[in-house]
Design an enzyme around this catalytic site. Structure first.
Site, short mmCIF file in Angstrom:
data_model
loop_
_atom_site.label_atom_id
_atom_site.label_comp_id
_atom_site.label_asym_id
_atom_site.label_seq_id
_atom_site.Cartn_x
_atom_site.Cartn_y
_atom_site.Cartn_z
N ASP A 169 0.85 -1.19 0.00
CA ASP A 169 0.00 0.00 0.00
C ASP A 169 0.89 1.24 0.00
O ASP A 169 2.11 1.15 0.09
CB ASP A 169 -0.96 -0.02 1.19
CG ASP A 169 -0.24 -0.04 2.53
OD1 ASP A 169 0.98 0.15 2.56
OD2 ASP A 169 -0.91 -0.27 3.55
N ASP A 205 -8.12 -7.37 0.79
CA ASP A 205 -7.12 -7.59 1.84
C ASP A 205 -7.70 -7.18 3.17
O ASP A 205 -8.60 -6.34 3.23
CB ASP A 205 -5.86 -6.75 1.57
CG ASP A 205 -6.05 -5.31 2.01
OD1 ASP A 205 -5.62 -4.96 3.14
OD2 ASP A 205 -6.67 -4.51 1.26
#
Length: 400
Positions: free
Chosen positions: A89, A262
């Site tokens: 991320d 996720d």
């Protein structure tokens, strides 16, 4: 790097995402290895579960051990002994959620270091620099993250700023062996979401993420935003809904057309002795009812925990020994991976409606026990209205 759609069923797709380190079958759940490691699980165990991709956090890795050290070690794959795919991320979400002092301006995110207390700046270019040093297969753009319940002009401002930051990230992105996903913003405003999707689609090459959800919004808003975004995004790119990990959410979002997910939920909930099961949803193994329950967590599960240990044993050690967390974590991750495998099979065989009916009937039914008299209730729990509405939107019917 490419995405092949292999089958369709309603809004859902089953596909293969070809990445440098593995072919990822979608829809897929990505376990979260925050600092290059799963909580209580080693990479070899993930390989044995046929996990093809996991997520690591740029924010945490950038602070410890630091992206320069990871790069010197040969990149994240080599450092953590993981030869399959990784998604990192951008670090924006953690800065917003963890930093006490955080501001955003056109240059980037300004935040307080959790280690030194000094103010630091993270412009989009720096986020890409860090992620390129980490070497993940997929990077995320730095976006302007706001709380999902935020209203007013700031929602539109954050959406447009995320588009501008994407353009800066694209300039900073120099490695051909790493894909970069834009992140779609717009809060709960469906028109802003559609506008953002249009702009992000012009710039996306490999995939697009749907950000800004799973932050406390009502589920009725959640599924409608996911549905609207999936409908507005290009059909040839994978769609990644960030932060989704509850089993029902995974199933509903997959059949609405999303492809990647996720969440830390499987390992986080394991630390409290909570196991994920198809029948009944959650099993609180710290409850006294499991003290003399000598069944495995799930008879049908093929994980190492269910093959070798009983509910009673785990009950006796959970919260007392670290191995208790480990055993439940192994089961929970395998549960999620197996669930997504079955979702893919339902899409492939065009049996989504049948799968939905069986999954929801089991999930909201009572947990199976060695002694049925010990069950809290033999009655089925009510399927939430938002689930029924989402299923109806897909064109399917529940007959219970």
């Amino acid at each position: 790097m490419r995405y092949d759609v292999l089958a369709r069923a309603g809004f859902a797709r089953r596909g293969n995402l070809h990445l440098p380190h593995s072919i990822v079958e979608t829809p897929v759940f990505m376990p979260v290895g925050t600092q290059g490691t799963m909580k209580g699980i080693v990479p070899e165990q993930l390989v044995s579960m046929d996990c093809r991709i996991l997520l690591c956090n740029t924010y945490h890795l950038g602070h410890r051990p630091g992206h320069e050290r990871v790069k010197a070690a040969g990149g994240l794959h080599k450092m953590m002994n993981w030869n399959r795919s990784i998604l990192t991320d951008s670090g924006g979400f953690q800065m917003v959620s963890l930093s006490k002092l955080m501001t955003v301006d056109e240059n980037g995110v300004n935040f307080e270091s959790p280690h030194t207390g000094e103010m630091m700046a993270l412009p989009p270019e720096k986020s890409i620099e860090i992620q390129q040093a980490l070497g993940a297969d997929i990077m995320m753009q730095l976006d302007h993250v706001i709380h999902v319940l935020t209203t007013g002009d700031i929602v539109k401002e954050a959406m447009h700023r995320s588009i501008r930051w994407l353009d800066r990230c694209k300039v900073a992105h120099t490695r051909d062996d790493q894909a970069m996903f834009p992140i779609l913003q717009g809060g709960l405003n469906l028109e802003l979401r559609k506008e953002c999707a249009k702009e992000m689609a012009k710039r996306a090459k490999v995939g697009i993420a749907i950000g800004g959800l799973s932050g406390g919004e009502e589920k009725d808003h959640f599924w409608r935003v996911v549905a609207a975004c999936c409908a507005a995004l290009p059909p040839h790119l994978p769609r990644y809904v960030m932060g989704v990990g509850f089993p029902v959410d995974l199933v509903i979002c997959s059949f609405l057309g999303a492809d990647m997910f996720d969440c830390v939920y499987p390992t986080r909930t394991a630390r409290f002795g909570t196991a994920m099961v198809r029948r009944g949803g959650l099993m609180q193994l710290n409850q006294k009812r499991y003290k003399e329950d000598f069944l495995p967590i799930d008879k049908k599960c093929e994980c190492n925990t269910c093959k070798n240990y009983t509910r009673a044993y785990i009950h006796s050690i959970v919260g007392k020994e670290t191995v208790g967390c480990h055993l439940v974590s192994v089961h929970n991750i395998k549960h999620q991976l197996d669930l997504m495998r079955d979702v893919r099979q339902a899409i492939q065989s065009n049996s989504v409606e049948q799968f939905l009916k069986q999954f929801l009937y089991d999930y909201y039914g009572p947990i199976q026990s060695e002694n049925p008299s010990k069950q809290d209730s033999e009655k089925m729990r009510e399927v939430p209205q938002w689930v029924r509405d989402a299923v109806d939107h897909m064109g399917y019917k529940l007959d219970f």
